[in-house]
Design a protein around this motif. Structure first.
Motif, PDB file in Angstrom:
ATOM      1  N   GLU A  11      39.757  25.881 -23.611  1.00 38.77           N
ATOM      2  CA  GLU A  11      39.997  26.697 -23.211  1.00 38.77           C
ATOM      3  C   GLU A  11      40.364  27.614 -23.471  1.00 38.77           C
ATOM      4  O   GLU A  11      40.261  29.283 -22.758  1.00 38.77           O
ATOM      5  CB  GLU A  11      40.716  26.201 -21.573  1.00 38.77           C
ATOM      6  N   SER A  19      48.740  31.263 -22.539  1.00 34.75           N
ATOM      7  CA  SER A  19      49.290  31.430 -21.072  1.00 34.75           C
ATOM      8  C   SER A  19      47.330  31.629 -20.036  1.00 34.75           C
ATOM      9  O   SER A  19      47.973  30.809 -18.675  1.00 34.75           O
ATOM     10  CB  SER A  19      49.485  32.700 -20.058  1.00 34.75           C
ATOM     11  N   LYS A  20      46.359  31.803 -20.298  1.00 30.67           N
ATOM     12  CA  LYS A  20      44.748  31.812 -19.295  1.00 30.67           C
ATOM     13  C   LYS A  20      44.584  30.744 -19.359  1.00 30.67           C
ATOM     14  O   LYS A  20      44.271  30.234 -17.746  1.00 30.67           O
ATOM     15  CB  LYS A  20      44.609  33.519 -19.477  1.00 30.67           C
ATOM     16  N   SER A  22      46.251  27.989 -19.350  1.00 30.15           N
ATOM     17  CA  SER A  22      47.739  26.968 -18.372  1.00 30.15           C
ATOM     18  C   SER A  22      47.083  28.125 -17.045  1.00 30.15           C
ATOM     19  O   SER A  22      47.151  26.554 -16.077  1.00 30.15           O
ATOM     20  CB  SER A  22      48.764  27.808 -19.227  1.00 30.15           C
ATOM     21  N   GLN A  23      47.035  28.256 -16.514  1.00 32.63           N
ATOM     22  CA  GLN A  23      46.833  28.834 -15.169  1.00 32.63           C
ATOM     23  C   GLN A  23      45.223  28.843 -15.251  1.00 32.63           C
ATOM     24  O   GLN A  23      45.446  28.111 -14.061  1.00 32.63           O
ATOM     25  CB  GLN A  23      46.450  30.239 -14.767  1.00 32.63           C
ATOM     26  N   VAL A  24      44.027  28.536 -15.252  1.00 33.91           N
ATOM     27  CA  VAL A  24      42.874  28.082 -15.547  1.00 33.91           C
ATOM     28  C   VAL A  24      42.286  26.491 -15.160  1.00 33.91           C
ATOM     29  O   VAL A  24      42.256  25.815 -14.264  1.00 33.91           O
ATOM     30  CB  VAL A  24      41.923  28.535 -16.581  1.00 33.91           C
ATOM     31  N   LEU A  25      43.220  25.722 -15.980  1.00 36.40           N
ATOM     32  CA  LEU A  25      43.360  24.399 -16.232  1.00 36.40           C
ATOM     33  C   LEU A  25      44.881  23.988 -15.086  1.00 36.40           C
ATOM     34  O   LEU A  25      45.358  22.213 -15.460  1.00 36.40           O
ATOM     35  CB  LEU A  25      44.358  23.949 -17.798  1.00 36.40           C
ATOM     36  N   TYR A  26      45.858  24.382 -14.170  1.00 35.55           N
ATOM     37  CA  TYR A  26      46.829  24.078 -14.447  1.00 35.55           C
ATOM     38  C   TYR A  26      47.744  22.982 -15.343  1.00 35.55           C
ATOM     39  O   TYR A  26      48.381  22.323 -14.236  1.00 35.55           O
ATOM     40  CB  TYR A  26      46.190  23.734 -12.833  1.00 35.55           C
ATOM     41  N   ILE A  27      47.769  23.602 -16.081  1.00 32.87           N
ATOM     42  CA  ILE A  27      48.779  23.173 -17.278  1.00 32.87           C
ATOM     43  C   ILE A  27      49.645  23.548 -17.676  1.00 32.87           C
ATOM     44  O   ILE A  27      49.690  25.312 -17.701  1.00 32.87           O
ATOM     45  CB  ILE A  27      47.723  22.076 -18.297  1.00 32.87           C
ATOM     46  N   SER A  28      51.105  23.267 -17.308  1.00 27.84           N
ATOM     47  CA  SER A  28      52.614  24.216 -18.407  1.00 27.84           C
ATOM     48  C   SER A  28      52.120  24.953 -19.738  1.00 27.84           C
ATOM     49  O   SER A  28      51.572  23.732 -20.230  1.00 27.84           O
ATOM     50  CB  SER A  28      53.262  23.102 -18.529  1.00 27.84           C
ATOM     51  N   GLN A  29      52.522  25.490 -20.045  1.00 28.74           N
ATOM     52  CA  GLN A  29      52.433  25.934 -21.320  1.00 28.74           C
ATOM     53  C   GLN A  29      52.691  25.581 -22.436  1.00 28.74           C
ATOM     54  O   GLN A  29      52.248  25.611 -23.379  1.00 28.74           O
ATOM     55  CB  GLN A  29      52.714  27.096 -21.599  1.00 28.74           C
TER      56      GLN A  29
END
Length: 299
Positions: A11, A19-20, A22-29
């Motif tokens: 991803e 960062s993107k 992180s948003q897609v996977l709902y995981i912190s950076q």
């Protein structure tokens, strides 16, 4: 099954951004970075390199990304086929589609509804953009199956004919252009036009048809360029300009005389729709969707 850290890497590589992803996977950076470091330690090599604020894949990263793409395709294909052995209604998988505006708004809804009834557990997503953006999404692996107007010459993409669509010239019933039943093609040079944005398949079809009469888009009196079929249609209803739109998109407006068709002698504007896939990545899920689409439209 692909490991979590490989999914994270894939991803990040696809988004070209931590960062993107992180948003897609709902995981912190920080968690994203930890997974990437773990993979780099496992392979004993760097997978990304930073160039300013951007990131790019290293040679090893590019190889891993391509191989993971192949593995993911096999994984999804296997999941779909195994899940259909005992009961088609239990079929599982993800159908990531992209379609140009006309197809997405006026052709695919009927197909999507029927497909959902056949395979209620398949997750379906649809990207609705112009043909150029849909092609880019396919090449970037944001979607796996597209339906666009026109046929490009990309060797990395396979094309399967779907259907032919008619484009018509229309204007508001209040426009002075509506008073005459038919025009010579050369008369279009004197008319105010509203057209679709660059990258639109409708615009490409118009350009191709006019070139037969040695008329270029630059020769026309273009007043407005609008992104999207609905935006152009609604503009034309309220203006005196001429526009070219898919017949399927203006059926209701023609019926109730909000728009009228303007005829040009011997001018035919048509475009062919194609299903597109990355070459070598066809799957049974995609095959069944294409088969159903052709059945519904008796093709």
């Amino acid at each position: 099954m692909i490991s979590t850290r490989h999914e994270v890497f894939y991803e990040v590589a696809r988004q070209k951004s931590f960062s993107k992803a992180s948003q897609v996977l709902y995981i912190s950076q920080p968690a994203i970075s930890k997974h990437i470091r773990s993979l780099e330690e496992y392979y004993h090599t760097k997978l990304f390199e930073r160039k300013g604020i951007a990131i790019e894949l290293t040679r090893a990263g590019k190889l891993l990304f391509d191989k993971l793409g192949e593995v993911k395709a096999i994984q999804e294909q296997t999941e779909f086929e195994i899940s259909t052995i005992n009961d088609v209604l239990q079929a599982k998988g993800d159908l990531k589609l992209g379609a140009s505006t006309t197809v997405a708004l006026y052709i695919l809804p009927k197909v999507l509804s029927a497909f959902n009834q056949h395979y209620p557990k398949i997750n379906i997503s649809l990207l609705n953009r112009n043909s150029e953006i849909v092609m880019d999404a396919l090449l970037n692996k944001d979607i796996d199956l597209g339906c666009i107007e026109g046929r490009s010459k990309l060797s990395s993409v396979s094309y399967q004919p779907f259907m032919t669509d008619k484009v018509v010239a229309v204007c508001s019933r209040k426009s002075p252009l509506a008073k005459k039943k038919s025009y010579a093609v050369k008369d279009i040079l004197q008319m105010p036009l509203a057209i679709r944005e660059r990258g639109s398949g409708t615009l490409a079809a118009l350009k191709y048809s006019l070139e037969k009469y040695r008329i270029k888009l630059s020769d026309l009196q273009i007043k407005v360029r609008l992104g999207g079929t609905e935006a152009l249609k609604n503009f034309l209803i309220e203006s005196d300009s001429l526009g070219f739109l898919p017949l399927r998109s203006v059926t209701k407006e023609l019926k109730y005389s909000e728009l009228v068709e303007v005829h040009f002698e011997n001018l035919r504007v048509e475009r062919d729709f194609y299903f597109i896939q990355r070459k070598g990545e066809s799957s049974e899920l995609h095959t069944q969707f294409i088969k159903l689409a052709k059945q519904i439209y008796n093709l």
